[in-house]
Enzyme design. Structure first.
Site, mmCIF file in Angstrom:
data_model
loop_
_atom_site.group_PDB
_atom_site.id
_atom_site.type_symbol
_atom_site.label_atom_id
_atom_site.label_comp_id
_atom_site.label_asym_id
_atom_site.label_seq_id
_atom_site.Cartn_x
_atom_site.Cartn_y
_atom_site.Cartn_z
ATOM 1 N N ASN A 226 -10.066 -0.706 10.273
ATOM 2 C CA ASN A 226 -8.846 -0.271 9.877
ATOM 3 C C ASN A 226 -8.197 0.720 10.706
ATOM 4 O O ASN A 226 -8.900 1.715 10.872
ATOM 5 C CB ASN A 226 -9.069 0.573 8.362
ATOM 6 C CG ASN A 226 -9.503 -0.489 7.314
ATOM 7 O OD1 ASN A 226 -9.130 -1.085 6.448
ATOM 8 N ND2 ASN A 226 -11.051 -0.556 7.235
ATOM 9 N N GLU B 175 0.613 -1.199 -0.140
ATOM 10 C CA GLU B 175 0.032 -0.146 0.062
ATOM 11 C C GLU B 175 0.849 1.248 0.003
ATOM 12 O O GLU B 175 0.383 2.119 0.444
ATOM 13 C CB GLU B 175 -0.924 0.140 1.085
ATOM 14 C CG GLU B 175 -1.856 -1.180 1.120
ATOM 15 C CD GLU B 175 -2.818 -1.309 2.306
ATOM 16 O OE1 GLU B 175 -3.728 -0.431 2.448
ATOM 17 O OE2 GLU B 175 -2.423 -1.805 3.326
ATOM 18 N N TYR C 215 -8.839 3.559 -5.287
ATOM 19 C CA TYR C 215 -7.618 4.856 -5.083
ATOM 20 C C TYR C 215 -7.773 5.411 -6.626
ATOM 21 O O TYR C 215 -7.443 6.436 -6.585
ATOM 22 C CB TYR C 215 -6.378 4.366 -4.860
ATOM 23 C CG TYR C 215 -6.492 3.538 -3.385
ATOM 24 C CD1 TYR C 215 -6.880 4.432 -2.280
ATOM 25 C CD2 TYR C 215 -6.217 2.289 -3.194
ATOM 26 C CE1 TYR C 215 -6.727 3.841 -1.054
ATOM 27 C CE2 TYR C 215 -6.268 1.607 -2.075
ATOM 28 C CZ TYR C 215 -6.617 2.389 -0.784
ATOM 29 O OH TYR C 215 -6.563 1.864 0.469
ATOM 30 N N ASP D 287 -15.473 -1.507 8.316
ATOM 31 C CA ASP D 287 -16.034 -1.886 7.071
ATOM 32 C C ASP D 287 -16.976 -2.872 7.510
ATOM 33 O O ASP D 287 -16.846 -4.053 7.825
ATOM 34 C CB ASP D 287 -14.925 -2.364 5.912
ATOM 35 C CG ASP D 287 -13.855 -1.377 5.765
ATOM 36 O OD1 ASP D 287 -14.381 -0.298 5.952
ATOM 37 O OD2 ASP D 287 -12.908 -1.596 5.196
ATOM 38 N N SER E 268 -6.224 -3.053 1.646
ATOM 39 C CA SER E 268 -6.370 -2.553 0.471
ATOM 40 C C SER E 268 -6.947 -3.759 -0.781
ATOM 41 O O SER E 268 -6.717 -3.355 -2.072
ATOM 42 C CB SER E 268 -5.391 -1.698 -0.328
ATOM 43 O OG SER E 268 -5.406 -0.545 0.499
ATOM 44 N N ARG F 141 -11.644 3.095 11.211
ATOM 45 C CA ARG F 141 -12.660 2.967 10.264
ATOM 46 C C ARG F 141 -12.950 1.566 10.041
ATOM 47 O O ARG F 141 -12.202 0.672 9.909
ATOM 48 C CB ARG F 141 -12.309 3.589 8.877
ATOM 49 C CG ARG F 141 -13.340 3.644 7.843
ATOM 50 C CD ARG F 141 -13.163 3.983 6.507
ATOM 51 N NE ARG F 141 -12.808 2.758 5.788
ATOM 52 C CZ ARG F 141 -11.850 2.363 4.915
ATOM 53 N NH1 ARG F 141 -10.897 3.215 5.141
ATOM 54 N NH2 ARG F 141 -11.607 1.200 4.698
ATOM 55 N N GLU G 277 -13.638 -5.608 8.511
ATOM 56 C CA GLU G 277 -12.441 -5.602 9.271
ATOM 57 C C GLU G 277 -12.527 -4.176 9.938
ATOM 58 O O GLU G 277 -13.296 -3.434 9.560
ATOM 59 C CB GLU G 277 -11.303 -5.639 8.237
ATOM 60 C CG GLU G 277 -11.294 -4.711 7.199
ATOM 61 C CD GLU G 277 -10.040 -4.712 6.281
ATOM 62 O OE1 GLU G 277 -8.861 -5.250 6.702
ATOM 63 O OE2 GLU G 277 -10.014 -4.245 5.121
ATOM 64 N N GLY H 25 -7.166 5.355 4.981
ATOM 65 C CA GLY H 25 -6.759 6.148 3.817
ATOM 66 C C GLY H 25 -6.731 7.745 4.330
ATOM 67 O O GLY H 25 -8.021 7.856 4.510
#
Length: 307
Positions: A273, A13, A217, A258, A147, A256, A271, A277
């Site tokens: 994070n 990443e 991205y 998900d 990612s 964050r 998951e 990002g």
């Protein structure tokens, strides 16, 4: 304050982290901080050992940044940093361990099995086990990667071997998981320990078949709907699960979380994070913006929560 921003790194990443780092540096400078940018490499630890700063802002993603190793080094050096500590970072990175904690806290998860590949001969044994345990479609992915790197959605059993090989390029431990078809949503979490709050839920509509690296991205790779078009009762449930997941892992400052909303509208956690990002197309800033928090103010709040 004098703040060092660590970005780049050597994980898969790296490119994302370079963009996150650039945004974080600009935001901190706009808030009047003295900023030192460090393109982090674990083979050049002298740069970290010689840091003389008030705070480190970690803008890294993936291994040697998000997995607790760097946090442990900073702890030993007595340098405070933004974000989660060693244990929470390591647990969140280890998808299998994190799922066990989510289950213990009654947060719905997809059925999964973790396999370890130590030598080439293990592949055939594992492949046969997967065939006996899972029905297509299912997902094969590295246990510790971000990612969606190394992830495959298996729709035909003939794809299993190549998917295992793809996943093991990132990690000798692979996670095989029931594929849940549904809406992808994510929830930023922010606040002091015990006082965390969930920001507005974002629904992600990828332009590709699923929310892969390009969708995440590339400009225009996905559409972010903030707040997600979900009724109030379900919104509250998802946000409660997000805060609970953050707290159960012991995360700090921000994260964050998900989810996939299955056909029965049950939110399945994917998951957490711990260093989400912070690029121009990233999700956390989009959610903050929807309630009037600018990118710069958001970064400043992370700093204030950390000190």
């Amino acid at each position: 304050m004098k703040i060092a921003v660590l970005y780049g790194g050597i994980s898969g990443e790296r490119e994302v982290s370079l963009s996150s780092g650039k945004g974080i540096i600009q935001a901190l400078k706009q808030k009047g901080h003295e900023v030192i940018g460090v393109d982090f490499n674990p083979n050049k630890l002298e740069e970290i050992l010689q840091l003389k700063v008030d705070l480190v802002f970690i803008g890294l993603h993936g291994r040697y940044g998000e997995d607790g190793k760097l946090q442990g080094l900073l702890d030993m050096l007595g340098i405070p940093y933004v974000g989660s500590g060693v244990l929470a970072s390591a647990l969140a990175m280890d998808k299998s361990k994190a799922k066990q904690i989510f289950e213990k806290n009654n947060i719905p998860v997809a059925r999964s099995v973790t396999y370890t590949i130590n030598q080439p001969s293990d592949v055939d044994v594992i492949k046969n086990s997967i065939k006996q345990t899972f029905q297509v479609p299912f997902v094969i992915k590295p246990n510790e990667e971000g990612s969606t790197l190394g992830l495959s959605i298996i729709e035909n059993e003939e794809e299993i071997e190549s998917a295992i090989e793809k996943a093991t390029k990132s990690d000798k431990n692979i996670l095989v998981e029931k594929f849940v078809k549904g809406r992808e949503v994510t929830v930023p979490v922010l606040g002091k320990p015990g006082e965390e709050r969930a920001l507005p839920i974002i629904e992600i509509i990828p332009k590709n078949a699923f929310y892969d690296y390009e969708s995440k991205y590339a400009p225009g790779g996905s559409e972010h709907i903030v707040p997600a078009a979900i009724d109030n009762k379900l919104t509250m449930q998802i946000q409660e699960y997000a805060v609970l997941a953050h707290q159960a892992l012991g995360c700090e400052t921000y994260s964050r979380v998900d989810f996939i909303l299955g056909e029965d509208n049950v939110p399945i956690i994917l998951e957490v994070n711990t260093l989400p990002g912070m690029t121009p197309t990233s999700l956390f800033p989009d959610s903050a913006k929807s309630i009037g928090i600018s990118y710069e103010d958001m970064i400043q709040e992370f700093v204030q929560l950390s000190v």
